[in-house]
Structures are given as C-alpha cells and as structure tokens.
Design an enzyme around this catalytic site. Structure first.
Site, PDB file in Angstrom:
ATOM      1  N   ARG A 176       0.784  -1.156  -0.092  1.00 45.16           N
ATOM      2  CA  ARG A 176      -0.120  -0.022   0.009  1.00 45.16           C
ATOM      3  C   ARG A 176       1.007   1.292  -0.005  1.00 45.16           C
ATOM      4  O   ARG A 176       0.402   2.217  -0.508  1.00 45.16           O
ATOM      5  CB  ARG A 176      -0.962   0.022   1.384  1.00 45.16           C
ATOM      6  CG  ARG A 176      -1.910   1.182   1.186  1.00 45.16           C
ATOM      7  CD  ARG A 176      -2.947   0.895   2.420  1.00 45.16           C
ATOM      8  NE  ARG A 176      -4.289   1.810   2.202  1.00 45.16           N
ATOM      9  CZ  ARG A 176      -4.462   2.688   3.170  1.00 45.16           C
ATOM     10  NH1 ARG A 176      -3.728   2.978   4.063  1.00 45.16           N
ATOM     11  NH2 ARG A 176      -5.631   3.385   3.064  1.00 45.16           N
ATOM     12  N   ILE A 235      -7.401   7.052  -1.068  1.00 40.52           N
ATOM     13  CA  ILE A 235      -7.356   5.626  -1.174  1.00 40.52           C
ATOM     14  C   ILE A 235      -7.964   5.113  -0.022  1.00 40.52           C
ATOM     15  O   ILE A 235      -7.876   5.411   1.185  1.00 40.52           O
ATOM     16  CB  ILE A 235      -5.821   5.471  -0.868  1.00 40.52           C
ATOM     17  CG1 ILE A 235      -5.494   3.872  -1.155  1.00 40.52           C
ATOM     18  CG2 ILE A 235      -5.099   5.888   0.280  1.00 40.52           C
ATOM     19  CD1 ILE A 235      -3.928   3.292  -1.340  1.00 40.52           C
ATOM     20  N   SER A 236      -8.779   3.994  -0.308  1.00 40.89           N
ATOM     21  CA  SER A 236      -9.827   3.371   0.528  1.00 40.89           C
ATOM     22  C   SER A 236      -9.171   2.681   1.877  1.00 40.89           C
ATOM     23  O   SER A 236      -7.718   2.414   1.704  1.00 40.89           O
ATOM     24  CB  SER A 236     -10.711   2.448  -0.061  1.00 40.89           C
ATOM     25  OG  SER A 236     -11.529   3.194  -1.058  1.00 40.89           O
ATOM     26  N   GLN A 237      -9.752   2.565   2.903  1.00 36.63           N
ATOM     27  CA  GLN A 237      -9.360   1.954   4.172  1.00 36.63           C
ATOM     28  C   GLN A 237      -9.030   0.551   3.942  1.00 36.63           C
ATOM     29  O   GLN A 237      -9.906   0.075   3.011  1.00 36.63           O
ATOM     30  CB  GLN A 237     -10.529   2.141   5.154  1.00 36.63           C
ATOM     31  CG  GLN A 237     -10.391   1.290   6.383  1.00 36.63           C
ATOM     32  CD  GLN A 237     -11.646   1.435   7.306  1.00 36.63           C
ATOM     33  OE1 GLN A 237     -12.731   1.719   6.633  1.00 36.63           O
ATOM     34  NE2 GLN A 237     -11.647   0.712   8.408  1.00 36.63           N
ATOM     35  N   PRO A 238      -7.967   0.126   4.084  1.00 33.59           N
ATOM     36  CA  PRO A 238      -7.458  -1.309   3.912  1.00 33.59           C
ATOM     37  C   PRO A 238      -8.629  -2.313   4.045  1.00 33.59           C
ATOM     38  O   PRO A 238      -8.983  -3.214   3.251  1.00 33.59           O
ATOM     39  CB  PRO A 238      -6.313  -1.545   4.773  1.00 33.59           C
ATOM     40  CG  PRO A 238      -5.750  -0.251   4.947  1.00 33.59           C
ATOM     41  CD  PRO A 238      -6.866   0.786   5.026  1.00 33.59           C
TER      42      PRO A 238
END
Length: 213
Positions: free
Chosen positions: A32, A58-61
């Site tokens: 990431r 960028i989205s939350q993992p």
C-alpha cells in the site's frame, strides 16, 4: 514496512471477519505504501483512508479487502474497476485474477496509477482515462465489477458489461446521505441486490465535472 503490512492484515482485516485465504494473502502482498503520495507513506498501513490529491482518497484497507472478498475473485477472472485512484485496489485485484481493467476519469490520477502499477511490477492491469459510467465496453463482459466511488444509482452500462453469473460491488448514495455498499448479482439476466454495510466514499465523478468530454 512488511511487518506493518502483516499487522494491518491481522488486526484490521482478518480480525473483522474477512476470511478468504487468497484475499488475505493478496492484502499481505500488495504494498500500500507504493500507492500513496510521499507525504502519506508513514500512514500507509493505518486503519483509514488517505488523501491522494484531486479531492480523492485511497480506501481504508478493510474496505478494499471486503470489496475484494465479496466479488469472490478466481484466477481466470477478468475484472473491471471503476475509479483507479492511486492504483491500490487494482494492485490487490491483480494479485488474484488474470486481467484487471481500471478506468479513472481524472487524467493526472490515471497517469499516476498506471506508473505506480508498472513500477510495482503489475503487468496484468490496463488503465484507461475516461468516464467510468460507461465502463470499458470493448473488453466486456467482465466476471466482476468493482466501483470505488459513490453513485446515486447503478450505471446501466456496468450492469450490461457484467457477465451472467457475475458480481458487482458498488457504493450507492450521495455525499450528504448514508451510502450503502451494495452487492449486485446477475443470474440469467436478472439482478439481485443486497446492502452489505453503510460506507462513506467520494462521489462518482462524471465527464463534465472532470473536464472530460
């Protein structure tokens, strides 16, 4: 970074119920920190979305892992992603399927995602700068579709380009109302939808908003 990435998967993803072994392994492998701006690298494995410029994130993992698990990716799959952003979701998908086609409407982000994916060694991802509402018709049908921006309704072209038996995961709703992560399944031409959980995504950008014609 690897230690932090492994902790991210164990504490943020597996502990919350994502259990598909291949998805967990893909999250361990996809780096990431390669898909965030330099200023955000120290926070790359935090449990939150991160800004990537141009009003996008960028989205939350956990959300990346959950959306990936919900489409049930298989090695032969061809997957369409709408909203390449930084390229991270495409990288995770590329660990799991044969081909990923990702569309990004914001030109600098499309170039950035393409460059980052190439630098990370992903050769099975194709990036296109265009209005994602229309999908990527010349490569349809797709075994699965992943949409990473919230739209008021499910775009008909994406439904048409989803293979029979395929799955789509898409956040539906507006910026100012509760959005739902919706799982769409297509079987014998008929659609079924299920609300999976409330989410918060950046809005789906259309051509006029991004200066695209």
């Amino acid at each position: 970074m690897e230690e932090r990435r492994l902790a991210m998967v164990a504490e943020q993803i597996e502990a919350r119920g994502v259990s598909a072994p291949r998805v967990l392994e893909a999250m361990r492998r996809a780096e990431r920190h390669l898909f965030v701006p330099d200023s955000q690298v120290p926070f790359a494995y935090d449990d939150r979305p991160l800004p990537i410029g141009h009003g996008q994130t960028i989205s939350q993992p956990y959300i990346v892992a959950l959306m990936t698990e919900l489409i049930r990716p298989q090695p032969p799959f061809k997957v369409l992603e709408i909203g390449a952003g930084s390229g991270y979701q495409a990288a995770v998908l590329a660990e799991l399927v044969e081909e990923v086609y990702t569309v990004e409407i914001i030109a600098p982000l499309a170039k950035w995602a393409e460059a980052r994916l190439a630098a990370a060694g992903y050769e099975n991802v194709m990036v296109k700068q265009a209005d994602g509402y229309y999908g990527w018709e010349e490569h349809a049908p797709f075994d699965a579709v992943v949409v990473t921006a919230a739209t008021p309704h499910i775009p008909p072209p994406l439904i048409e380009q989803l293979k029979d038996g395929g799955r789509m995961i898409i956040p539906v709703g507006s910026r100012f109302r509760v959005q739902q992560l919706v799982l769409v399944e297509k079987e014998k031409g008929e659609l079924t939808t299920r609300n999976m959980l409330p989410v918060r995504f950046v809005p789906f950008t259309r051509g006029d908003d991004a200066g695209v014609r």
